[in-house]
Motif scaffolding. Structure first.
Motif, short mmCIF file in Angstrom:
data_model
loop_
_atom_site.label_atom_id
_atom_site.label_comp_id
_atom_site.label_asym_id
_atom_site.label_seq_id
_atom_site.Cartn_x
_atom_site.Cartn_y
_atom_site.Cartn_z
N LEU B 212 39.94 43.82 50.07
CA LEU B 212 39.75 42.25 50.68
C LEU B 212 40.07 41.29 49.55
N TRP B 213 40.04 41.43 48.08
CA TRP B 213 40.15 40.70 47.25
C TRP B 213 41.91 40.66 47.21
N GLN B 214 42.33 41.73 47.41
CA GLN B 214 43.72 41.81 47.16
C GLN B 214 44.40 41.12 48.43
N GLN B 215 43.74 41.08 49.56
CA GLN B 215 44.11 40.26 50.60
C GLN B 215 44.06 38.75 50.47
N GLY B 216 43.47 38.29 49.44
CA GLY B 216 43.45 37.01 49.36
C GLY B 216 41.91 36.26 49.25
N ASN B 217 41.01 36.97 49.69
CA ASN B 217 39.72 36.69 49.75
C ASN B 217 39.17 36.31 48.34
N THR B 218 38.11 35.35 48.18
CA THR B 218 37.41 35.18 46.99
C THR B 218 36.06 35.87 46.78
N ILE B 219 35.79 36.71 46.14
CA ILE B 219 34.48 37.27 45.92
C ILE B 219 33.63 37.03 44.76
N LEU B 220 32.09 36.99 45.48
CA LEU B 220 31.22 36.59 44.45
C LEU B 220 30.12 37.84 44.56
N LEU B 221 29.88 38.76 43.52
CA LEU B 221 29.33 39.90 43.54
C LEU B 221 28.27 39.73 42.78
N VAL B 222 26.98 39.82 43.24
CA VAL B 222 25.63 39.61 42.65
C VAL B 222 25.11 41.18 42.29
N THR B 223 24.91 41.50 41.12
CA THR B 223 24.61 42.87 40.81
C THR B 223 23.68 42.79 39.51
N HIS B 224 22.84 43.95 39.30
CA HIS B 224 22.33 44.18 38.00
C HIS B 224 23.12 45.41 37.39
N GLU B 225 23.81 46.17 38.13
CA GLU B 225 24.48 47.16 37.68
C GLU B 225 25.93 46.92 36.88
N ALA B 226 26.05 47.58 35.62
CA ALA B 226 27.39 47.08 34.95
C ALA B 226 28.32 47.71 35.50
N ASP B 227 28.30 49.23 35.71
CA ASP B 227 29.65 49.53 36.34
C ASP B 227 30.21 48.98 37.66
N ILE B 228 28.95 48.74 38.46
CA ILE B 228 29.46 47.73 39.70
C ILE B 228 30.11 46.28 39.32
N ALA B 229 29.55 45.81 38.29
CA ALA B 229 30.24 44.46 37.87
C ALA B 229 31.42 44.62 37.18
N GLU B 230 31.98 45.99 36.75
CA GLU B 230 33.20 46.05 36.27
C GLU B 230 34.10 45.87 37.09
N SER B 231 33.90 46.29 38.66
CA SER B 231 34.94 46.22 39.70
C SER B 231 35.58 44.52 39.64
N ALA B 232 34.79 43.86 39.36
CA ALA B 232 34.97 42.45 39.36
C ALA B 232 36.01 42.15 38.08
N PRO B 248 35.74 37.70 30.88
CA PRO B 248 36.47 38.76 31.78
C PRO B 248 35.95 40.01 31.49
N THR B 249 36.15 41.05 32.63
CA THR B 249 35.97 42.38 32.57
C THR B 249 37.27 43.15 31.84
N ARG B 250 36.89 44.30 31.50
CA ARG B 250 38.07 45.17 31.06
C ARG B 250 39.25 44.84 32.23
N ARG B 251 38.81 45.06 33.50
CA ARG B 251 39.71 45.11 34.50
C ARG B 251 40.44 43.75 34.56
N GLY B 252 39.68 42.74 34.17
CA GLY B 252 40.16 41.31 34.36
C GLY B 252 41.07 41.14 33.30
N ARG B 253 40.89 41.45 32.00
CA ARG B 253 41.83 41.59 30.75
C ARG B 253 42.87 42.36 31.12
N GLN B 254 42.88 43.35 31.63
CA GLN B 254 44.04 44.18 32.19
C GLN B 254 44.94 43.30 33.10
N ALA B 255 44.23 42.89 34.06
CA ALA B 255 45.19 42.21 35.05
C ALA B 255 45.81 41.03 34.26
#
Lengths: 411, 258
Positions: B212-232, B248-255
Motif C-alpha cells: 500500500l505504501w508503494q502504491q502511494g499511501n502514507t502510513i503511520l504505524l504504532v507499535t512497541h515491537e522493534a522488528d515491526i517498526a523496522e518495516s517503516a 530513519p530505520t535501516r530500510r529508510g537509510r537504504q532507500a
C-alpha cells in the motif's frame, strides 16, 4: 442513506434477539391490541344498537315520567323526582284526543321484577308484564306468530286475556299450543289469545320473555300509581319533529306549566336513545383507551430500558462507527430509528391481534365487527411515536459517547 | 527518498504560528499538549510534541506503554483533541474542530487499522468495508462497487459475504485494511496491526502495508515491537510525552542511499 443503514440495523437487532424483543414489546402489543380492539368493539356494538333502536318502532316518540338526561344524571334525577309526576290515564286520553298530528297514540305500563306467571305445574318469575292499549301492535317490532293481539274490545272491557312472548310459550306450555290455555299473572287468570314470533337476544337479554295484557287489567292488578308510557307515532319521519313539539305543548298544557317552568315529563325518541347509548359506550371506550395508554407508557419505559441496555452492549460498535466518521446525529438517529422500529413492530403485532380478535368476534356474535382503519393508522402512529419518545434518552446517551472511550469498551 | 523532515524543514509559515504547512506535509503538530485531570492533579500525557510527516512516508511511532504513544495516536487519529498546541492534517487545522467536524475528518482523511480489528460482528465483510461510505453519504450502488473493489485489492472478494467470526485473524485485519482505504484517506493509521496475529499472518499484513505504501499511501504505524517498526522507513520514539528520537530505520537509510 444513513437512515436506511439504521433501519437495516434495527431489524437485524430485532431479529437476532427475537425472544428478548418480543418480551420487550409485550406492553406495546397489549396496549395497541386493546386500543384497536376497543375502538372496533364500540363501533361494532354501536352499529348493532343503531339497527336495534331503529327497529324499536319507526317514527315513534315516547312520553315518559323522566327524560333520558334525568334518568342518567343523579343530580337531575333527584330534582326531577320532586317535580315530575307519573303520566296518568287522563293525560293519555287527553293526548289521544288532541294530538292531531299523530297516526297512533298508545299507552303502556310495565313491570318485570317480582312478577310471577303460572300455568299448570309450570311457573316463571321476573317476566316483563305490560299493560297495553291494543294499538301498541302497530308501533311494536314483533309479529304475531299465532292467535291475535289485544283488540279494542279487550281494551274497552279490560278483558282477562294475555298475549305472550316466545319464551313464555315455550316454558309455560311446553309441547302444547298455548292459544286457549289459561295463564295466571300474579294470581289473576287470563286466557292466552296470541303468541309473538321470537325476536332473540339483545346483550344476552331475551326479548321474548313478556306478557301483554289490557292496560285496564294491568292497573287493576298493580294499582294506578305506576306511570304510563305514552307512545305517539307520526305518519312520516318528516312530521316527527312537529309531532314532538305538539305533544310537548299538549303535555305542558294539561299540566298547567308556566312559560318559565321546565318540563316535568320526558320525551324520548330513537335519536335521544342513540345519543344516550353513545354517551355510555363513550365512557367505556375512554376508560379502556385510558387503560391502554397506561400500558403504552409502561411499554415505552420497557423499551427505554432495553435501549439503554443495547447502548451499553454496543458501546464498542458506537466507537467503531464514530471512528469511521459517524457524527453524533448519525448515532442518535440510529438508536432512535431502532427504538421506533422496535415499538412500531409491537404496534403492528398488536394491530394483527386486534384484527384476529375482530374476526373471531364477528364470527361468534351478531355484532358487525370491522377493523376501524382510522384507529389502525392512529395506533401505528402512536406506537412509533412512543418508540421515538422513549428512545430519545438512550439515543442521546449513545450519541454522546466519546469515540476513544467507546473503542476501549470491553465487549 | 528525502531525509525525514523536522520542524525546521516545514516551510516557513508554521514556524510563525498559525498558517498551514505546505501541501506536501500530511501531518504537522506544533507544541502539542494533552493534559488529563486526575482528581486534583493534572497529568500531562503529551508535553509539547512536534512532528511532521510528508505525503507517502512510512513512519512508525514507538514507545513503551505510558509514554504517551496511544494519546498521540488518538490525537493524530482525531479521536481525541489536544489540550494545547496545533495539529494540521492535510492542511486542515484540526486541533480546534468540534465533534462533528472531527467525525468528518475521520471519515475523509483517516483510515484506521486497529489491533483488535474493530469490525462490526453482525455485518458481512462487504458491509464492514462499506461503512465509512455510509457516513460519507455515498449511494448504495457506489458503496457496493467500491467495497467490492477494495475487497479485491486485499484478496477477499470471495469472502465478501462472510461475517468476522467466519474469517481468520489475518483475513479480519485485511477486511479492516480494505475498510480503512475505502474513502482514499490522506493517512493510514495502523495501531499495533499485528498485535493479535501469529508471525506468519503478521508478515502477510506487513507485506500488504508495504504494498500500500508503494502504491502511494502514507502510513503511520504504532507499535512497541522493534522488528515491526523496522518495516517503516522512519521511527519516531516517544518517551514521557515527548519525541525522544526521530530517525530513519535501516530500510529508510537504504532507500535513501539507493
Amino acid at each position: 442513506m444513513a437512515l436506511r443503514e439504521a433501519i437495516a440495523v434495527a431489524f437485524d437487532t430485532l431479529w437476532s434477539h427475537k425472544l428478548r424483543s418480543f418480551l420487550t414489546l409485550l406492553g406495546i402489543i397489549i396496549s395497541i391490541w386493546t386500543l384497536v380492539a376497543v375502538v372496533a368493539l364500540v363501533q361494532g356494538v354501536n352499529g348493532y344498537v343503531a339497527v336495534k333502536i331503529a327497529r324499536l318502532g319507526s317514527n315513534v316518540i315516547s312520553i315518559e315520567q323522566y327524560s333520558l338526561q334525568e334518568m342518567t344524571d343523579q343530580k337531575l334525577f333527584r330534582a326531577a323526582q320532586l317535580r315530575n309526576r307519573p303520566l296518568s290515564l287522563r293525560e293519555f286520553r287527553f293526548l289521544r284526543a288532541h294530538d292531531r298530528l299523530a297516526a297512533q297514540v298508545a299507552a303502556t305500563s310495565s313491570r318485570t321484577i317480582g312478577t310471577l306467571l303460572k300455568a299448570g305445574a309450570h311457573s316463571m318469575t321476573d317476566v316483563r308484564v305490560t299493560g297495553a292499549t291494543s294499538n301498541v301492535i302497530d308501533l311494536a317490532s314483533f309479529d304475531v306468530l299465532a292467535g291475535r293481539f289485544l283488540s279494542s274490545t279487550d281494551d274497552r272491557h279490560d278483558a282477562s286475556v294475555a298475549f305472550i312472548g316466545a319464551d313464555v310459550a315455550r316454558q309455560l306450555f311446553p309441547g302444547i299450543d298455548p292459544i286457549g290455555q289459561t295463564l295466571t299473572v300474579d294470581g289473576h287468570n287470563c286466557l292466552v289469545i296470541g303468541q309473538a314470533s321470537p325476536q332473540g337476544n339483545v346483550f344476552g337479554q331475551s326479548q321474548d320473555s313478556f306478557v301483554d295484557i289490557p292496560l285496564g287489567l294491568y292497573r287493576a292488578l298493580y294499582g294506578a300509581q305506576d306511570s304510563l308510557s305514552v307512545q305517539v307515532q307520526a305518519p312520516s319521519a318528516a312530521l316527527l319533529p312537529a309531532l314532538a313539539g305538539q305533544t310537548r305543548m299538549l303535555m305542558r298544557n294539561i299540566r298547567h306549566l308556566r312559560y318559565q317552568d321546565a318540563d316535568n315529563f320526558g320525551i324520548i325518541g330513537a335519536d335521544s336513545l342513540m345519543s344516550l347509548w353513545h354517551q355510555l359506550t363513550g365512557i367505556i371506550a375512554s376508560v379502556m383507551v385510558g387503560v391502554s395508554f397506561v400500558f403504552l407508557v409502561v411499554g415505552g419505559i420497557v423499551i427505554m430500558n432495553i435501549m439503554l441496555a443495547a447502548v451499553t452492549e454496543r458501546t464498542r460498535e458506537v466507537g467503531i462507527r464514530k471512528a469511521l466518521g459517524a457524527r453524533r446525529r448519525d448515532i442518535l438517529s440510529q438508536f432512535l430509528v431502532e427504538s421506533a422500529v422496535l415499538s412500531s413492530v409491537g404496534g403492528v403485532l398488536g394491530i394483527l391481534l386486534a384484527y384476529a380478535f375482530t374476526r373471531v368476534a364477528a364470527a361468534l356474535t351478531p355484532l358487525p365487527f370491522t377493523l376501524p382503519w382510522l384507529a389502525v393508522a392512529a395506533a401505528f402512529a402512536i406506537s412509533t411515536a412512543v418508540g421515538l419518545f422513549f428512545g430519545i434518552y438512550p439515543a442521546q446517551k449513545a450519541a454522546r459517547l466519546e469515540p476513544i472511550a467507546a473503542l476501549r469498551a470491553e465487549t | 527518498m528525502a531525509s525525514p523532515p523536522t520542524l525546521d524543514a516545514i516551510p516557513g509559515p508554521l514556524a510563525d504560528g498559525d498558517a498551514a504547512p505546505g501541501p506536501d506535509v500530511i501531518i504537522a503538530t506544533r507544541d502539542l499538549w494533552k493534559i488529563y485531570p486526575m482528581g486534583s492533579e493534572q497529568v500531562a500525557a503529551l508535553r509539547g510534541v512536534n512532528i511532521a510527516i510528508r505525503r507517502n512516508e512510512y513512519v512508525a511511532i514507538m514507545g513503551p506503554s505510558g509514554s504517551g504513544k496511544s494519546t498521540l495516536m488518538n490525537v493524530i487519529g482525531c479521536l481525541d483533541t489536544p489540550t494545547r498546541g496545533q495539529y494540521w492534517l492535510n492542511q486542515h487545522l484540526v486541533s480546534q474542530l468540534d465533534d462533528d467536524e472531527l467525525a468528518h475528518i475521520r471519515n475523509h482523511e483517516i483510515g484506521f487499522v486497529f489491533q483488535t480489528f474493530n469490525l462490526l460482528a453482525r455485518a458481512t465483510a462487504q458491509h464492514n468495508v462499506e461503512l465509512p461510505l455510509v457516513y460519507a453519504g455515498a449511494s448504495a450502488p457506489e458503496r457496493t462497487q467500491r467495497a467490492l473493489e477494495a475487497l479485491r485489492k486485499v484478496d477477499l472478494y470471495d469472502r465478501r459475504l462472510h461475517r468476522p467470526n467466519e474469517l481468520s485473524g489475518g483475513q479480519r485485519q485485511r477486511v479492516a485494511i480494505a475498510r480503512a482505504l475505502i474513502n482514499n484517506p490522506s493517512i493510514l493509521l495502523a495501531d499495533e496491526p499485528t498485535g493479535n496475529l501469529d508471525s506468519t499472518t503478521s508478515n502477510e499484513i506487513m507485506q500488504l502495508l508495504d504494498r500500500l505504501w508503494q502504491q502511494g499511501n502514507t502510513i503511520l504505524l504504532v507499535t512497541h515491537e522493534a522488528d515491526i517498526a523496522e518495516s517503516a522507513h522512519r521511527v519516531i520514539h516517544i518517551r514521557d510525552g515527548q519525541v525522544a528520537r526521530d530517525e530513519p530505520t535501516r530500510r529508510g537509510r537504504q532507500a535513501q542511499g539507493g
